[in-house]
Design a protein around this motif. Structure first.
Motif, PDB file in Angstrom:
ATOM      1  N   TYR A  91      67.207  61.297 -21.791  1.00  0.00           N
ATOM      2  CA  TYR A  91      67.782  61.955 -22.957  1.00  0.00           C
ATOM      3  C   TYR A  91      68.070  60.931 -24.045  1.00  0.00           C
ATOM      4  CZ  TYR A  91      68.823  66.584 -20.945  1.00  0.00           C
ATOM      5  OH  TYR A  91      68.736  67.841 -20.417  1.00  0.00           O
ATOM      6  N   GLU A  92      67.836  61.328 -25.290  1.00  0.00           N
ATOM      7  CA  GLU A  92      68.401  60.609 -26.419  1.00  0.00           C
ATOM      8  C   GLU A  92      69.789  61.189 -26.669  1.00  0.00           C
ATOM      9  OE1 GLU A  92      64.755  59.145 -29.245  1.00  0.00           O
ATOM     10  OE2 GLU A  92      65.559  61.139 -29.594  1.00  0.00           O
ATOM     11  N   TYR A  93      70.718  60.335 -27.067  1.00  0.00           N
ATOM     12  CA  TYR A  93      72.059  60.845 -27.344  1.00  0.00           C
ATOM     13  C   TYR A  93      72.599  60.237 -28.636  1.00  0.00           C
ATOM     14  CZ  TYR A  93      74.795  56.622 -26.164  1.00  0.00           C
ATOM     15  OH  TYR A  93      75.362  55.372 -26.169  1.00  0.00           O
ATOM     16  N   LYS A  94      73.442  61.000 -29.284  1.00  0.00           N
ATOM     17  CA  LYS A  94      74.054  60.559 -30.545  1.00  0.00           C
ATOM     18  C   LYS A  94      75.565  60.673 -30.445  1.00  0.00           C
ATOM     19  CE  LYS A  94      73.750  61.189 -35.569  1.00  0.00           C
ATOM     20  NZ  LYS A  94      73.129  61.956 -36.673  1.00  0.00           N
ATOM     21  N   ALA A  95      76.258  59.671 -30.943  1.00  0.00           N
ATOM     22  CA  ALA A  95      77.722  59.669 -30.944  1.00  0.00           C
ATOM     23  C   ALA A  95      78.222  60.166 -32.297  1.00  0.00           C
ATOM     24  CB  ALA A  95      78.251  58.259 -30.684  1.00  0.00           C
ATOM     25  N   VAL A  96      78.908  61.295 -32.284  1.00  0.00           N
ATOM     26  CA  VAL A  96      79.412  61.899 -33.525  1.00  0.00           C
ATOM     27  C   VAL A  96      80.930  61.823 -33.538  1.00  0.00           C
ATOM     28  CG1 VAL A  96      79.462  63.979 -34.944  1.00  0.00           C
ATOM     29  CG2 VAL A  96      77.453  63.483 -33.537  1.00  0.00           C
ATOM     30  N   HIS A  97      81.460  61.123 -34.536  1.00  0.00           N
ATOM     31  CA  HIS A  97      82.912  61.044 -34.719  1.00  0.00           C
ATOM     32  C   HIS A  97      83.198  60.844 -36.197  1.00  0.00           C
ATOM     33  CE1 HIS A  97      82.327  56.664 -34.963  1.00  0.00           C
ATOM     34  NE2 HIS A  97      81.601  56.784 -33.867  1.00  0.00           N
ATOM     35  N   ARG A  98      84.445  60.703 -36.551  1.00  0.00           N
ATOM     36  CA  ARG A  98      84.820  60.730 -37.976  1.00  0.00           C
ATOM     37  C   ARG A  98      84.221  59.559 -38.756  1.00  0.00           C
ATOM     38  NH1 ARG A  98      91.260  60.014 -38.194  1.00  0.00           N
ATOM     39  NH2 ARG A  98      90.786  60.506 -40.361  1.00  0.00           N
ATOM     40  N   TYR A  99      83.879  58.467 -38.098  1.00  0.00           N
ATOM     41  CA  TYR A  99      83.325  57.306 -38.785  1.00  0.00           C
ATOM     42  C   TYR A  99      81.800  57.205 -38.646  1.00  0.00           C
ATOM     43  CZ  TYR A  99      88.240  56.026 -38.629  1.00  0.00           C
ATOM     44  OH  TYR A  99      89.613  56.037 -38.755  1.00  0.00           O
ATOM     45  N   ALA A 100      81.202  58.173 -37.987  1.00  0.00           N
ATOM     46  CA  ALA A 100      79.748  58.128 -37.762  1.00  0.00           C
ATOM     47  C   ALA A 100      79.001  58.508 -39.026  1.00  0.00           C
ATOM     48  CB  ALA A 100      79.373  59.064 -36.625  1.00  0.00           C
ATOM     49  N   ASN A 101      77.781  58.022 -39.145  1.00  0.00           N
ATOM     50  CA  ASN A 101      76.906  58.349 -40.267  1.00  0.00           C
ATOM     51  C   ASN A 101      75.736  59.202 -39.786  1.00  0.00           C
ATOM     52  OD1 ASN A 101      78.341  56.701 -42.191  1.00  0.00           O
ATOM     53  ND2 ASN A 101      77.409  54.907 -41.192  1.00  0.00           N
ATOM     54  N   ASP A 102      75.222  60.029 -40.679  1.00  0.00           N
ATOM     55  CA  ASP A 102      74.107  60.891 -40.313  1.00  0.00           C
ATOM     56  C   ASP A 102      72.861  60.093 -39.934  1.00  0.00           C
ATOM     57  OD1 ASP A 102      75.601  63.148 -40.735  1.00  0.00           O
ATOM     58  OD2 ASP A 102      74.932  63.418 -42.811  1.00  0.00           O
ATOM     59  N   ASP A 103      72.726  58.886 -40.504  1.00  0.00           N
ATOM     60  CA  ASP A 103      71.534  58.088 -40.227  1.00  0.00           C
ATOM     61  C   ASP A 103      71.725  57.115 -39.067  1.00  0.00           C
ATOM     62  OD1 ASP A 103      73.340  56.490 -41.503  1.00  0.00           O
ATOM     63  OD2 ASP A 103      71.931  55.668 -42.979  1.00  0.00           O
ATOM     64  N   ASP A 104      72.822  57.238 -38.321  1.00  0.00           N
ATOM     65  CA  ASP A 104      73.025  56.385 -37.150  1.00  0.00           C
ATOM     66  C   ASP A 104      71.907  56.622 -36.138  1.00  0.00           C
ATOM     67  OD1 ASP A 104      75.264  55.205 -38.106  1.00  0.00           O
ATOM     68  OD2 ASP A 104      76.690  56.369 -36.915  1.00  0.00           O
ATOM     69  N   GLU A 105      71.453  55.552 -35.511  1.00  0.00           N
ATOM     70  CA  GLU A 105      70.361  55.670 -34.550  1.00  0.00           C
ATOM     71  C   GLU A 105      70.842  56.245 -33.223  1.00  0.00           C
ATOM     72  OE1 GLU A 105      68.019  52.235 -33.921  1.00  0.00           O
ATOM     73  OE2 GLU A 105      67.620  51.873 -36.041  1.00  0.00           O
ATOM     74  N   TRP A 106      69.951  56.981 -32.585  1.00  0.00           N
ATOM     75  CA  TRP A 106      70.243  57.596 -31.296  1.00  0.00           C
ATOM     76  C   TRP A 106      70.092  56.567 -30.186  1.00  0.00           C
ATOM     77  CZ3 TRP A 106      70.402  63.242 -30.341  1.00  0.00           C
ATOM     78  CH2 TRP A 106      70.488  63.976 -31.530  1.00  0.00           C
ATOM     79  N   GLY A 107      70.852  56.745 -29.131  1.00  0.00           N
ATOM     80  CA  GLY A 107      70.704  55.920 -27.944  1.00  0.00           C
ATOM     81  C   GLY A 107      69.834  56.633 -26.920  1.00  0.00           C
ATOM     82  N   GLU A 108      69.645  56.002 -25.769  1.00  0.00           N
ATOM     83  CA  GLU A 108      68.814  56.609 -24.716  1.00  0.00           C
ATOM     84  C   GLU A 108      69.451  56.381 -23.355  1.00  0.00           C
ATOM     85  OE1 GLU A 108      64.364  56.194 -22.710  1.00  0.00           O
ATOM     86  OE2 GLU A 108      64.698  55.499 -24.779  1.00  0.00           O
ATOM     87  N   ILE A 109      69.443  57.447 -22.530  1.00  0.00           N
ATOM     88  CA  ILE A 109      69.976  57.388 -21.165  1.00  0.00           C
ATOM     89  C   ILE A 109      68.926  57.941 -20.220  1.00  0.00           C
ATOM     90  CG2 ILE A 109      71.864  58.067 -19.616  1.00  0.00           C
ATOM     91  CD1 ILE A 109      73.519  58.702 -22.120  1.00  0.00           C
ATOM     92  N   ARG A 110      68.686  57.246 -19.123  1.00  0.00           N
ATOM     93  CA  ARG A 110      67.740  57.710 -18.107  1.00  0.00           C
ATOM     94  C   ARG A 110      68.496  58.093 -16.835  1.00  0.00           C
ATOM     95  NH1 ARG A 110      62.561  57.536 -19.152  1.00  0.00           N
ATOM     96  NH2 ARG A 110      61.886  56.442 -21.040  1.00  0.00           N
ATOM     97  N   PHE A 111      68.112  59.226 -16.258  1.00  0.00           N
ATOM     98  CA  PHE A 111      68.806  59.783 -15.106  1.00  0.00           C
ATOM     99  C   PHE A 111      67.897  59.806 -13.885  1.00  0.00           C
ATOM    100  CE2 PHE A 111      70.841  61.490 -18.845  1.00  0.00           C
ATOM    101  CZ  PHE A 111      72.192  61.463 -18.534  1.00  0.00           C
ATOM    102  N   ASP A 112      68.462  59.416 -12.744  1.00  0.00           N
ATOM    103  CA  ASP A 112      67.780  59.506 -11.453  1.00  0.00           C
ATOM    104  C   ASP A 112      68.583  60.492 -10.606  1.00  0.00           C
ATOM    105  OD1 ASP A 112      66.800  59.271  -8.896  1.00  0.00           O
ATOM    106  OD2 ASP A 112      66.634  57.088  -8.929  1.00  0.00           O
ATOM    107  N   PHE A 113      68.088  61.729 -10.513  1.00  0.00           N
ATOM    108  CA  PHE A 113      68.855  62.775  -9.836  1.00  0.00           C
ATOM    109  C   PHE A 113      68.809  62.653  -8.318  1.00  0.00           C
ATOM    110  CE2 PHE A 113      68.154  64.441 -14.054  1.00  0.00           C
ATOM    111  CZ  PHE A 113      69.379  65.011 -14.357  1.00  0.00           C
ATOM    112  N   SER A 114      67.784  62.019  -7.786  1.00  0.00           N
ATOM    113  CA  SER A 114      67.729  61.842  -6.338  1.00  0.00           C
ATOM    114  C   SER A 114      68.818  60.884  -5.871  1.00  0.00           C
ATOM    115  CB  SER A 114      66.358  61.312  -5.921  1.00  0.00           C
ATOM    116  OG  SER A 114      66.097  60.057  -6.545  1.00  0.00           O
ATOM    117  N   ALA A 115      69.136  59.892  -6.706  1.00  0.00           N
ATOM    118  CA  ALA A 115      70.190  58.930  -6.365  1.00  0.00           C
ATOM    119  C   ALA A 115      71.523  59.296  -7.004  1.00  0.00           C
ATOM    120  CB  ALA A 115      69.775  57.528  -6.813  1.00  0.00           C
ATOM    121  N   GLY A 116      71.501  60.252  -7.946  1.00  0.00           N
ATOM    122  CA  GLY A 116      72.733  60.626  -8.629  1.00  0.00           C
ATOM    123  C   GLY A 116      73.248  59.542  -9.552  1.00  0.00           C
TER     124      GLY A 116
END
Length: 408
Positions: free
Chosen positions: A330-355
């Protein structure tokens, strides 16, 4: 057959006593509560222990059986907690569910007939599943008279959420499928709706092993407005944000969530407006129009609370999904009062077999020391199964509370 000898077995009684009295049990201890110090006598099949327990009327063989079966039992309990969205890292809760399964096996053991050909685990599978569900039933906020009533409510709730049909159609369909009256089916649906939004409520889907899996049936709203409003978020900031809404927007939020913003009173759930009622009140041509309007209002209120510094929001976009290896990204974005619309997204990888999950790239605006936004996303996604993964997801949360939780 006496159960006293089993419950007094020295190999694990001291550990159980330690857990109850000191409340200091670890997950490792909870996962090895039935492990014997000395390996039991070897057999070709662990079902041989059960056969000996029945034929010799001696439950010491049951302890031998548990010594070998415990890792598999741990997986079944763990999977149930995971699919139900329950904290699976709480050792005492985990042990509660696990002991209920063991008690269920003990209760059905005297009626097990080895000569009929089925092994004990096949025979006990249904009883273990019921034990897990009964533990879940007792944690629900709703009042359910019996396990059968609880299972029926879960079943009709799943049908209502996934069929896209009206309540009347669902009641008729469920009554036909279950050979009950429409009045009974309506009662079950009412129970499910009353329980909704107070605690998570899940469906009775079956996996390939005929085990219960959890599919959330409470996801037609973007977030639980009443829960965030009155469970810890600063009331003054919420009231200020609410006052910025139009009359129509206030009406939608109050009626849909059965809550009065003036006094904070949460009204009976049966007074909650359906989207049909909201559509009638404001002359929408379809209920879907009222639902879209409601969600836009929720998004607006969320934005106002983000601007006030009360809420943080994680936005998620699915970019990769591989069922063969039970992995996703998943790409994810952090939205809070100091965030900007052009802030870059982060990335998280999930391994569901290992949790497990790995933060590949930190999003702009995430808290670099504690990664609060990423951890919120990880916590939410790991509650889901591969089949439930949404393409997009928005997760609002009380920012200060989570910052405290993660030590920011």
């Amino acid at each position: 057959m006496s159960e006293e000898r089993f419950w007094n077995t020295d190999e694990y009684a001291s550990t159980a006593k330690f857990a109850v009295q000191d409340r200091a049990m670890t997950m490792r201890q909870a996962g090895r509560i039935f492990r014997l110090d000395s390996a039991p006598p070897k057999v070709d099949d662990i079902n041989d222990y059960i056969v000996s327990a029945v034929r010799e009327n001696d439950l010491i063989y049951f302890t031998y059986f548990l010594h070998h079966y415990e890792p598999r039992l741990n997986k079944r309990v763990y999977r149930f907690l995971l699919t139900e969205g329950i904290d699976r890292y709480d050792p005492l809760r985990f042990l509660d569910y696990k002991l209920s399964c063991v008690l269920a096996m003990l209760e059905c053991l005297p009626n097990y007939a080895p000569d009929k050909g089925a092994d004990f685990l096949t025979y006990a599978h249904h009883f273990i599943g019921n034990a897990l569900l009964d533990c879940r039933r007792q944690e629900e906020a709703g009042s359910f008279k019996s396990l059968d009533e609880y299972k029926a409510a879960r079943g009709v709730a799943w049908l209502y959420n996934n069929s896209g049909k009206s309540a009347k159609e669902v009641i008729a369909e469920y009554a036909t499928e279950q050979n009950c009256t429409e009045e009974t089916a309506a009662e079950y649906l009412t129970l499910a709706r009353q329980n909704r939004s107070r605690v998570p409520f899940y469906s009775t889907m079956q996996d390939e092993n005929s085990e219960e899996t959890g599919e959330d049936v409470t996801c037609d709203d973007s977030w639980n407005y009443a829960d965030i409003l009155w469970n810890g978020v600063r009331a003054d900031a919420v009231q200020a944000a609410f006052d910025k809404l139009s009359r129509k927007e206030k009406f939608f939020l109050e009626k849909r969530n059965a809550i009065c913003m003036n006094c904070g009173r949460v009204m009976p759930w049966d007074e909650r407006y359906s989207f049909e009622q909201l559509a009638t009140a404001y002359e929408y041509s379809t209920t879907s129009g009222a639902e879209r309007a409601y969600k836009k209002i929720v998004d607006k209120l969320t934005g106002l609370l983000v601007d006030a510094g009360v809420l943080g929001v994680v936005e998620l976009k699915l970019i990769d999904k591989n069922k063969k290896i039970a992995a996703a990204a998943y790409e994810y974005k952090a939205v809070h009062r100091y965030a900007n619309d052009d802030d870059e997204w982060g990335e998280i990888r999930f391994d569901f077999s290992a949790g497990t999950a790995q933060i590949v790239k930190l999003a702009d605006g995430d808290l670099s020391r504690t990664n609060v936004f990423a951890k919120i996303a990880i916590r939410q996604i790991l509650k889901l199964s591969m089949s439930e993964l949404p393409k997009k997801l928005t997760i609002p949360f009380e920012l200060e509370q989570e910052k405290i939780r993660y030590g920011s």
